[in-house]
Design a protein around this motif. Structure first.
Motif, mmCIF file in Angstrom:
data_model
loop_
_atom_site.group_PDB
_atom_site.id
_atom_site.type_symbol
_atom_site.label_atom_id
_atom_site.label_comp_id
_atom_site.label_asym_id
_atom_site.label_seq_id
_atom_site.Cartn_x
_atom_site.Cartn_y
_atom_site.Cartn_z
ATOM 1 N N GLY A 291 0.469 -1.430 0.473
ATOM 2 C CA GLY A 291 0.189 -0.062 0.302
ATOM 3 C C GLY A 291 1.050 0.969 -0.238
ATOM 4 O O GLY A 291 1.985 1.264 -0.236
ATOM 5 N N LEU A 292 0.197 2.037 0.214
ATOM 6 C CA LEU A 292 0.826 3.650 -0.401
ATOM 7 C C LEU A 292 0.532 4.651 0.819
ATOM 8 O O LEU A 292 -0.296 4.836 1.400
ATOM 9 N N VAL A 293 1.309 4.949 1.732
ATOM 10 C CA VAL A 293 1.300 5.479 3.013
ATOM 11 C C VAL A 293 2.244 6.597 2.941
ATOM 12 O O VAL A 293 3.634 6.600 2.367
ATOM 13 N N LEU A 294 1.907 7.971 3.844
ATOM 14 C CA LEU A 294 2.482 9.078 3.742
ATOM 15 C C LEU A 294 3.100 9.108 4.558
ATOM 16 O O LEU A 294 2.502 8.952 6.051
ATOM 17 N N ARG A 295 4.482 10.103 4.943
ATOM 18 C CA ARG A 295 4.636 10.339 5.932
ATOM 19 C C ARG A 295 4.012 11.383 6.795
ATOM 20 O O ARG A 295 3.847 10.944 8.254
ATOM 21 N N LYS A 296 2.705 12.596 6.290
ATOM 22 C CA LYS A 296 2.237 12.612 7.247
ATOM 23 C C LYS A 296 1.324 11.678 8.211
ATOM 24 O O LYS A 296 0.049 12.133 9.137
ATOM 25 N N GLN A 297 1.065 10.819 7.249
ATOM 26 C CA GLN A 297 -0.031 9.816 7.771
ATOM 27 C C GLN A 297 0.999 8.668 9.442
ATOM 28 O O GLN A 297 0.315 8.014 9.991
ATOM 29 N N ILE A 298 2.036 8.914 8.845
ATOM 30 C CA ILE A 298 2.876 8.200 10.012
ATOM 31 C C ILE A 298 3.304 8.317 11.517
ATOM 32 O O ILE A 298 3.617 8.824 12.302
ATOM 33 N N TRP A 299 3.382 10.124 10.874
ATOM 34 C CA TRP A 299 3.610 10.790 12.626
ATOM 35 C C TRP A 299 2.931 10.423 13.247
ATOM 36 O O TRP A 299 3.212 10.896 14.359
ATOM 37 N N PRO A 300 1.200 10.750 13.272
ATOM 38 C CA PRO A 300 0.332 10.399 14.441
ATOM 39 C C PRO A 300 1.518 9.177 15.139
ATOM 40 O O PRO A 300 1.077 8.928 16.311
ATOM 41 N N LEU A 301 1.380 8.398 14.716
ATOM 42 C CA LEU A 301 1.428 7.125 14.947
ATOM 43 C C LEU A 301 2.655 7.242 15.433
ATOM 44 O O LEU A 301 3.295 6.220 16.886
ATOM 45 N N ILE A 302 3.722 7.714 15.406
ATOM 46 C CA ILE A 302 5.351 8.067 16.152
ATOM 47 C C ILE A 302 5.034 8.442 17.050
ATOM 48 O O ILE A 302 5.688 7.688 18.088
ATOM 49 N N VAL A 303 4.265 9.260 17.553
ATOM 50 C CA VAL A 303 3.790 10.251 17.994
ATOM 51 C C VAL A 303 3.144 9.229 19.487
ATOM 52 O O VAL A 303 3.683 9.404 20.374
ATOM 53 N N SER A 304 2.363 8.735 18.688
ATOM 54 C CA SER A 304 1.098 7.682 20.127
ATOM 55 C C SER A 304 3.072 6.470 20.306
ATOM 56 O O SER A 304 2.634 6.336 21.851
ATOM 57 N N LYS A 305 3.588 6.156 19.570
ATOM 58 C CA LYS A 305 4.919 4.831 20.244
ATOM 59 C C LYS A 305 5.732 6.177 21.636
ATOM 60 O O LYS A 305 5.487 5.778 22.360
ATOM 61 N N LEU A 306 5.608 7.109 21.161
ATOM 62 C CA LEU A 306 7.017 8.134 21.726
ATOM 63 C C LEU A 306 6.426 8.608 23.266
ATOM 64 O O LEU A 306 6.704 8.968 24.273
#
Ligand SMILES: [Mn+2]
Length: 308
Positions: A291-306
């Motif tokens: 699939g295709l994922v953009l950086r702007k979609q990954i940020w919230p996931l990184i935030v939730s992990k960190l």
């Protein structure tokens, strides 16, 4: 009512460029007085569209002459490196979740999570029955195709599709226009690779006490690039990590042909982070995601992990 500047972040991408030009047109056609002005140098893709269709892109050095500013495709003050006074901002149109609009005390804010800010700008013309120029239609359509990865990215919404149909009609562009648009940003020959990766350095994000950079390439020929220049990419990222004292860094390499992402990094802590988010394992410095994922979609996931 003075002359309003419509602008986007420094070195705007296709979306920021298109929105600035088109929204200035909208204001001017609805009783306001405005000027589009782009800070820095627009992305390769925007320059391509400008040249291909002979559309003028108004570049400016600073925003000092303006007392009122509208921001499009951006809602973060730090992306302006001191080039705007936040109190001057009267309106913000953006489509990202990671934004920080508190500093803009005088701004009317429209933040809606569609695929492209261009969709929000085009909807102004449609909703108010204002005729859009062909130039603006071309710019906005290019932005929507670019941001939604030709409607294949998971950011794509029905609103993007509806607006694109309208813009295809006005612009009279063919449905396979995306091919030339994507090709225009896929040339990473020689120094272009490093320059493109390093150009993303401006966007160092601080999450909790961690510093993160995620360069992104959305290209045709991603697999070949990785095969041929993977080690070089890993070295460049490593160098950026050291120079900028980053805690995490990876390249989000978006493969527009094979419809997948490669997350590229040899940094072990970053690999662990991505594994926590997507459950992916790294082999030879990269992990593959369908699939295709953009950086702007990954940020919230990184935030939730960190942040936990
Ligand atoms: Mn955008």
């Amino acid at each position: 009512m003075g002359n309003i500047l419509v602008t986007s972040y420094i070195n705007p991408d296709m979306d920021g460029t298109a929105c600035a030009v088109a929204y200035a047109e909208f204001i001017n056609k609805t009783g306001g007085l405005s000027t589009a002005g782009l800070l820095g140098l627009p992305h390769e893709e925007a320059l391509y569209v400008s040249e291909r269709f002979n559309i003028f892109l108004p570049l400016i050095e600073n925003t000092d002459d303006f007392t009122k500013i509208v921001l499009v495709d951006v809602s973060e003050l730090r992306l302006f490196a001191g080039k705007i006074v936040p109190e001057k901002v009267i309106e913000i149109i953006d489509h990202r979740q990671v934004g920080q609009t508190d500093e803009f005390v005088n701004a009317k804010k429209q933040i809606e999570l569609v695929g492209s800010a261009a969709t929000l700008v085009a909807e102004k013309f449609i909703g108010n029955n204002v005729k859009i120029s062909r130039d603006s239609a071309i710019l906005l359509l290019s932005a929507i195709i670019s941001n939604t990865l030709n409607f294949k990215g998971s950011v794509t919404t029905d609103r993007d599709r509806v607006v694109a149909d309208f813009l295809f009609e006005v612009s009279k562009l063919e449905k396979d226009y995306y091919k030339e648009l994507f090709a225009s940003k896929s040339d990473m020959a020689g120094e272009k690779l490093k320059n493109t990766l390093m150009a993303d350095k401006i966007v160092v994000r601080q999450i909790s006490d961690k510093r993160i950079v995620v360069p992104q390439l959305e290209i045709i020929g991603a697999k070949e690039l990785l095969e041929q220049r993977g080690p070089e990419i890993l070295e460049i990222l490593d160098e950026m990590k050291k120079t900028d004292q980053l805690d995490f860094i990876f390249l989000n390499l978006v493969d527009l042909e094979n419809i997948c992402n490669y997350f590229v990094t040899k940094d072990f802590e970053t690999q662990k982070l991505i594994n926590k988010i997507y459950g992916l394992d790294f082999v030879e410095g990269h992990a593959i995601k369908e699939g295709l994922v953009l950086r702007k979609q990954i940020w919230p996931l990184i935030v939730s992990k960190l942040e936990k």
